[in-house]
Design a protein around this motif. Structure first.
Motif, mmCIF file in Angstrom:
data_model
loop_
_atom_site.group_PDB
_atom_site.id
_atom_site.type_symbol
_atom_site.label_atom_id
_atom_site.label_comp_id
_atom_site.label_asym_id
_atom_site.label_seq_id
_atom_site.Cartn_x
_atom_site.Cartn_y
_atom_site.Cartn_z
ATOM 1 N N TRP A 1 0.943 -1.106 -0.080
ATOM 2 C CA TRP A 1 0.057 -0.180 0.140
ATOM 3 C C TRP A 1 1.025 1.266 -0.030
ATOM 4 C CZ3 TRP A 1 -1.099 4.382 2.678
ATOM 5 C CH2 TRP A 1 -2.336 5.003 2.359
ATOM 6 N N LEU A 2 1.835 1.211 0.794
ATOM 7 C CA LEU A 2 2.842 2.384 1.009
ATOM 8 C C LEU A 2 3.538 2.652 -0.436
ATOM 9 C CD1 LEU A 2 3.464 4.168 3.319
ATOM 10 C CD2 LEU A 2 5.534 2.816 3.735
ATOM 11 N N ALA A 3 4.087 1.289 -0.665
ATOM 12 C CA ALA A 3 4.845 1.514 -2.043
ATOM 13 C C ALA A 3 3.881 2.117 -3.350
ATOM 14 C CB ALA A 3 5.351 0.201 -2.587
ATOM 15 N N ALA A 4 2.646 1.780 -3.327
ATOM 16 C CA ALA A 4 1.692 2.281 -4.093
ATOM 17 C C ALA A 4 1.833 3.598 -4.278
ATOM 18 C CB ALA A 4 0.339 1.358 -4.038
ATOM 19 N N VAL A 5 1.703 4.294 -2.882
ATOM 20 C CA VAL A 5 1.412 5.591 -2.605
ATOM 21 C C VAL A 5 2.735 6.316 -3.255
ATOM 22 C CG1 VAL A 5 1.676 7.491 -0.886
ATOM 23 C CG2 VAL A 5 0.389 5.511 -0.776
ATOM 24 N N PHE A 6 4.137 5.824 -2.761
ATOM 25 C CA PHE A 6 5.088 6.244 -3.523
ATOM 26 C C PHE A 6 5.350 6.175 -5.074
ATOM 27 C CE2 PHE A 6 6.874 6.342 0.707
ATOM 28 C CZ PHE A 6 7.903 7.277 0.563
ATOM 29 N N LEU A 7 4.876 4.935 -5.414
ATOM 30 C CA LEU A 7 4.917 4.911 -6.970
ATOM 31 C C LEU A 7 3.631 5.523 -7.952
ATOM 32 C CD1 LEU A 7 5.686 1.071 -7.397
ATOM 33 C CD2 LEU A 7 6.768 2.955 -8.541
ATOM 34 N N ALA A 8 2.505 5.846 -7.167
ATOM 35 C CA ALA A 8 1.414 6.338 -7.830
ATOM 36 C C ALA A 8 1.585 7.221 -8.942
ATOM 37 C CB ALA A 8 0.324 6.606 -6.775
ATOM 38 N N PRO A 9 2.159 8.437 -8.558
ATOM 39 C CA PRO A 9 2.209 9.423 -9.423
ATOM 40 C C PRO A 9 2.987 9.260 -10.672
ATOM 41 C CG PRO A 9 3.055 10.200 -7.326
ATOM 42 C CD PRO A 9 2.785 8.761 -7.208
ATOM 43 N N LEU B 1 2.862 7.420 -16.411
ATOM 44 C CA LEU B 1 3.504 6.342 -17.448
ATOM 45 C C LEU B 1 2.443 5.771 -18.195
ATOM 46 C CD1 LEU B 1 6.581 5.124 -15.741
ATOM 47 C CD2 LEU B 1 6.692 6.742 -17.537
ATOM 48 N N LEU B 2 1.467 5.272 -17.550
ATOM 49 C CA LEU B 2 0.296 4.648 -17.916
ATOM 50 C C LEU B 2 -0.550 5.644 -18.961
ATOM 51 C CD1 LEU B 2 -1.103 2.429 -15.006
ATOM 52 C CD2 LEU B 2 0.022 1.794 -17.385
ATOM 53 N N VAL B 3 -0.854 6.710 -18.472
ATOM 54 C CA VAL B 3 -1.484 7.541 -19.455
ATOM 55 C C VAL B 3 -0.838 8.290 -20.372
ATOM 56 C CG1 VAL B 3 -3.015 9.672 -19.130
ATOM 57 C CG2 VAL B 3 -3.104 8.195 -17.513
ATOM 58 N N MET B 4 0.274 8.428 -20.225
ATOM 59 C CA MET B 4 1.075 9.463 -21.282
ATOM 60 C C MET B 4 2.090 8.502 -22.150
ATOM 61 S SD MET B 4 0.260 12.824 -20.243
ATOM 62 C CE MET B 4 1.681 13.703 -20.881
ATOM 63 N N VAL B 5 2.516 7.353 -21.652
ATOM 64 C CA VAL B 5 3.095 6.585 -22.686
ATOM 65 C C VAL B 5 2.641 5.315 -22.994
ATOM 66 C CG1 VAL B 5 5.706 5.640 -22.873
ATOM 67 C CG2 VAL B 5 5.156 7.524 -21.347
ATOM 68 N N LEU B 6 2.064 4.552 -22.139
ATOM 69 C CA LEU B 6 1.372 3.171 -22.613
ATOM 70 C C LEU B 6 0.306 3.405 -23.425
ATOM 71 C CD1 LEU B 6 2.022 0.534 -19.855
ATOM 72 C CD2 LEU B 6 3.083 0.733 -21.894
ATOM 73 N N TRP C 1 9.141 -5.866 -12.376
ATOM 74 C CA TRP C 1 8.532 -5.976 -13.876
ATOM 75 C C TRP C 1 8.345 -4.422 -13.994
ATOM 76 C CZ3 TRP C 1 8.749 -9.403 -17.374
ATOM 77 C CH2 TRP C 1 8.909 -10.557 -17.028
ATOM 78 N N ILE C 2 7.867 -3.742 -13.041
ATOM 79 C CA ILE C 2 7.552 -2.399 -13.324
ATOM 80 C C ILE C 2 8.932 -1.469 -13.655
ATOM 81 C CG2 ILE C 2 7.058 -0.116 -12.006
ATOM 82 C CD1 ILE C 2 4.997 -1.735 -10.473
ATOM 83 N N PHE C 3 10.045 -2.058 -13.011
ATOM 84 C CA PHE C 3 11.418 -1.359 -13.297
ATOM 85 C C PHE C 3 11.865 -1.643 -14.754
ATOM 86 C CE2 PHE C 3 15.942 -1.078 -12.757
ATOM 87 C CZ PHE C 3 16.072 0.251 -12.807
ATOM 88 N N ILE C 4 11.683 -2.969 -15.178
ATOM 89 C CA ILE C 4 11.967 -3.477 -16.432
ATOM 90 C C ILE C 4 10.937 -2.478 -17.471
ATOM 91 C CG2 ILE C 4 11.588 -5.368 -17.964
ATOM 92 C CD1 ILE C 4 12.776 -7.169 -15.902
ATOM 93 N N ALA C 5 9.586 -2.472 -17.170
ATOM 94 C CA ALA C 5 8.856 -1.742 -18.046
ATOM 95 C C ALA C 5 9.705 -0.274 -18.199
ATOM 96 C CB ALA C 5 7.506 -1.763 -17.512
ATOM 97 N N ALA C 6 10.054 0.300 -17.169
ATOM 98 C CA ALA C 6 10.298 1.762 -17.011
ATOM 99 C C ALA C 6 11.600 1.804 -17.973
ATOM 100 C CB ALA C 6 10.503 2.192 -15.822
ATOM 101 N N ILE C 7 12.421 0.943 -17.737
ATOM 102 C CA ILE C 7 13.787 0.661 -18.708
ATOM 103 C C ILE C 7 13.686 0.553 -20.126
ATOM 104 C CG2 ILE C 7 15.692 -0.683 -19.134
ATOM 105 C CD1 ILE C 7 16.010 -1.246 -16.448
ATOM 106 N N GLY C 8 12.468 -0.231 -20.663
ATOM 107 C CA GLY C 8 12.115 -0.416 -21.629
ATOM 108 C C GLY C 8 11.510 0.996 -22.448
ATOM 109 N N MET C 9 10.500 2.005 -21.559
ATOM 110 C CA MET C 9 9.976 3.106 -22.028
ATOM 111 C C MET C 9 11.309 4.166 -22.232
ATOM 112 S SD MET C 9 7.019 3.465 -19.568
ATOM 113 C CE MET C 9 5.680 2.110 -19.278
ATOM 114 N N LEU C 10 12.475 3.916 -21.867
ATOM 115 C CA LEU C 10 13.466 4.676 -22.247
ATOM 116 C C LEU C 10 13.697 4.977 -23.613
ATOM 117 C CD1 LEU C 10 16.578 3.265 -19.810
ATOM 118 C CD2 LEU C 10 15.520 5.687 -19.898
ATOM 119 N N VAL C 11 13.689 4.304 -24.402
ATOM 120 C CA VAL C 11 13.758 4.841 -25.666
ATOM 121 C C VAL C 11 12.431 5.032 -26.575
ATOM 122 C CG1 VAL C 11 15.961 3.458 -25.957
ATOM 123 C CG2 VAL C 11 13.998 2.079 -26.308
#
Lengths: 462, 307
Positions: free
Chosen positions: A41-49, A54-59, B138-148
């Motif tokens: 839960w805590l990690a999610a807070v740190f990671l959320a932004p 990344l999800l909305v603007m890249v994926l 996996w999240i970290f690997i995805a971030a690395i993939g997004m580098l380029v």
């Protein structure tokens, strides 16, 4: 990691009771306990932004573009791979693709080679830092500013553009420029001009005579300051010479008489005059300040008098850097200027990491410096060179600003590259977001090998 | 670029990249060769250095000459006519509202983009380096993939997304775009650096009952400063120098200096005075940053020249 009682999971401010049993390192998941839910839960807070962005603007855009690329310009009808076919058939896009290929082959190769050269050479000087700083500096500057810098350098007018100014200076050192570009005969019947500008007497001239050679169409700017009022040549007074006057048969304000040396008309000094017999130049001279000349030392007889084309050739003005033919090489040169420092710094770092023992051992064994470089340094440096090269290829793939700024509007179609074409078709007037998406996806496909390379590299490092 | 990644990107090691190469190391024979070759190399490198300096110098001089002089002769004529030099172009620039506005916009875009990437990137990197949760690697690997990932693939979708939520043409939109595309590199750089912070330090803090937030702000951030500095400078320069993203996502009121100047290049010949001085203004800030933080910048570039 720490195994903490599952209480107070909320808010960054809670107490984290220390772990009793912790021994794992940062990357190994521990057994699932209620703590992990809190940790998650805590990690999610740190990671959320970050994740959200990344999800909305890249994926999401990747998926969107994949789908959008299969539709036509307005996005209403399904085309299948039609847009991808256009990529290889549509005139402008195809040019962009071809130019991108040129870019990707030429630019990274030259930049890497230059970087290697600089890295090797700087090992021998004491002012390495100054050199490296200077060469690396363009990396900090925008492509826009670099583009403006090179637009100035490439100005076609040698009086303004540095590249052509230097080219002309070098050219004129080896082949002095002509004095009277565009000059043509004032009396074409007596002195017809050939296509290349050579002016030759129509009838042969005997030694001992005097010949007036009136010229027109010489720009007053080209008449040198030393020129004085033209005078009729005096008779040579010997039968081994021919004399005459070459002058600008043009009176300012009008009133001069054609083919006559009038009072205010100027001589044309420095003009080359040749006497030709049977197609061979047997004597030559140059005119003096008042336009008179005397070709002497001739055997008595009949000659043709000739003003060689070199007198009238258009001056060398450099090349059209920003024209359709040279535009891509010109922009690539600017790119090299920007990125050579990048390659140099990375390669120099790689060289500094080569164990000295290896080099010393080779030298001990009697290897020459070249052999050491070729057989020891290069193989050890190869991974760095590959990384630099690949980085540059990916970078070049997306080159946009430089082409956009340096290529004048009229030659942009000739200088086109995929990133520029993508902008053009989707935003800069084209409004075909189907084709634009296809170009975007195509660029993404091209970088996938690099993506895989990166991920594998990372995994190896773990 | 991801591809470069020396093991601990911003660790002290690669720092001397621009400052030193190994000390001279050669035996007698090569000393002789070196002694003969040296003057030649010196001259060659001096010429090359000149070659790298002169174009920028030319821009500076052109920016200090009146338009009429620039139109009739090259900047090198100032060596024979130093009286041409004037600050008039800069004076005009300061009175040009478009320039002042776009310069302000550049700052308004660059500063938040840089700060947000640092804040959001460090938080995520801390979680990825030191917290436990499913799919972490996996999240970290995805971030690395997004580098380029080329930004070209996102321009159209984001433009329509921004249009839908009404931030197309605003500074907010450009900032969001820059932050999102700065994040993979931020995560790549910081996560690796944070993971290199000694475990004992964190354990000790946790032992003392420190919260994760406390550890993040009081342990990780201070110790991670070198990497954060590299990231910050890199992102700052990238955003400051950006043309394409701003060209698409900003409007007339929010356009940065690069976009405004680019629009002026269409009449290049007649606006050299404005372009030269404007470009020099837009170039001087990165140069100051570069010279002040050269070490961190080089580290950032070495760790990832991604974009």
């Amino acid at each position: 990691m720490s195994t903490t009682p599952p209480m107070v999971a909320q808010s960054g401010g809670r107490d984290d009771v220390p772990a009793a049993t912790d021994s794992t390192d940062g990357s190994i998941p521990t057994n699932p306990t209620s703590h992990d839910r809190k940790g998650t839960w805590l990690a999610a807070v740190f990671l959320a932004p970050a994740l959200l962005l990344l999800l909305v603007m890249v994926l999401y855009p990747i998926v969107f573009s994949l789908v959008r690329s299969l539709y036509d310009a307005p996005g209403s009808s399904f085309l299948g791979f039609g847009n991808y076919v256009s990529l290889f058939t549509d005139g402008n896009t195809l040019t962009a693709l071809k130019n991108n290929v040129i870019w990707m082959v030429v630019a990274p190769t030259l930049v890497t080679a230059l970087g290697l050269m600089f890295a090797v050479l700087t090992e021998r000087i004491s002012w390495v830092t100054v050199f490296k700083t200077l060469v690396f500096m363009p990396m900090a500057v925008s492509f826009l500013a670099s583009g403006v810098i090179f637009r100035l350098v490439y100005d076609e007018e040698p009086d303004r553009g540095l590249a052509n100014a230097m080219l002309v200076a070098v050219h004129d050192t080896f082949a002095p420029s002509s004095s009277y570009p565009g000059g043509r005969p004032g009396d074409p019947d007596a002195f017809p001009a050939a296509d290349d500008g050579t002016i030759t007497s129509a009838e042969s001239v005997s030694t001992g005579s005097t010949v007036p050679i009136p010229l027109l169409a010489v720009s007053p700017d080209d008449v040198p300051a030393v020129a004085t009022v033209a005078e009729e040549a005096t008779e040579p007074g010997s039968d081994s010479a021919i004399s005459g006057t070459v002058w600008l048969d043009f009176t300012l304000g009008g009133g001069g008489e054609p083919d006559v040396v009038d009072e205010t008309e100027k001589g044309l000094p420095g003009m080359e005059v040749e006497a030709v017999q049977d197609g061979k130049v047997v004597g030559s001279t140059t005119t003096s300040a008042n336009g008179t000349f005397t070709v002497s030392g001739l055997a008595p007889g009949d000659y043709e008098l000739r003003l060689p084309a070199a007198n009238f050739a258009a001056p060398f003005n450099g090349v059209t850097w920003l024209g359709p033919n040279l535009i891509t090489p010109a922009i690539i040169a600017a790119y090299i200027w920007i990125y050579a420092g990048f390659a140099m710094v990375l390669i120099a770092a790689g060289m500094a990491a080569i164990p000295r023992d290896a080099l010393e051992a080779a030298r001990m064994d009697g290897a020459t410096e070249w052999q050491v470089f070729r057989r020891v340094t290069m193989p050890l440096l190869a991974p760095v060179l590959v990384v630099v090269f690949v980085t540059l290829v990916i970078n070049v793939l997306k080159v946009f600003d430089l082409v956009f700024i340096i290529a004048p509007g009229s030659v942009q179609p000739d200088a086109n590259v995929l990133a520029l074409q993508m902008w053009k078709v989707s935003f800069g007037g084209g409004q075909d977001q189907g084709l634009g998406s296809a170009i975007g996806v195509f660029l993404l496909l091209l970088v996938i090998p690099a993506m895989v390379f990166n991920i594998r590299r990372f995994k190896k490092e773990q | 670029m991801a591809t470069i990644a020396p093991e601990r990107p911003a660790a002290p090691a690669p720092a001397e990249a621009t400052t030193t190469t190994g000390a001279p190391r050669r035996n007698m024979a090569s000393k002789v060769v070196a002694a003969v070759g040296r003057p030649l190399v010196q001259v060659m490198l001096a010429l090359i250095a000149l070659f790298w300096l002169v174009p920028t110098f030319g821009l500076l001089v052109a920016s200090l000459r009146p338009e009429s002089d620039n139109a009739s002769s090259g900047w090198w004529k100032v060596f024979t006519a130093p009286s041409q030099l004037t600050l008039d172009n800069y004076q005009t620039l300061l009175e040009n509202n478009d320039i002042v506005q776009s310069f302000t916009n550049t700052v308004l875009i660059t500063v938040p983009s840089t700060l947000l990437v640092i804040i959001i990137g460090s938080m995520a990197s801390y979680a990825l380096a030191w917290m436990e949760f499913p799919f972490r690697d996996w999240i970290f690997i995805a971030a690395i993939g997004m580098l380029v990932v080329p930004i070209q693939v996102a321009l159209i979708p984001i433009a329509s997304l921004f249009g839908d939520i009404g931030i197309f043409g605003s500074i907010v939109g450009v900032v969001l775009f820059h932050v999102a595309f700065g994040l993979p590199f931020a995560i790549f750089l910081l996560r690796n650096f944070f993971a290199g912070i000694p475990r004992d330090l964190l354990e000790a803090a946790r032992m003392d009952g420190a919260s994760e937030w406390y550890i993040f702000t009081r342990v990780i951030i201070p110790l991670g400063l070198p990497a954060i500095a590299s990231l910050g400078i890199f992102q700052f320069l990238w955003v400051w120098n950006d043309l394409l993203v701003a060209l698409i996502f900003t409007g007339p009121d929010s356009q940065p200096l690069t976009v405004y100047l680019a629009s002026q290049t269409r009449q290049f010949g007649s606006s050299i005075d404005l372009l030269a001085s404007g470009s020099f203004i837009s170039l001087i800030v990165p140069l100051v940053v570069f010279f002040s933080f050269q070490r961190f910048f080089v580290q950032g570039v070495m760790a990832g020249s991604v974009k």
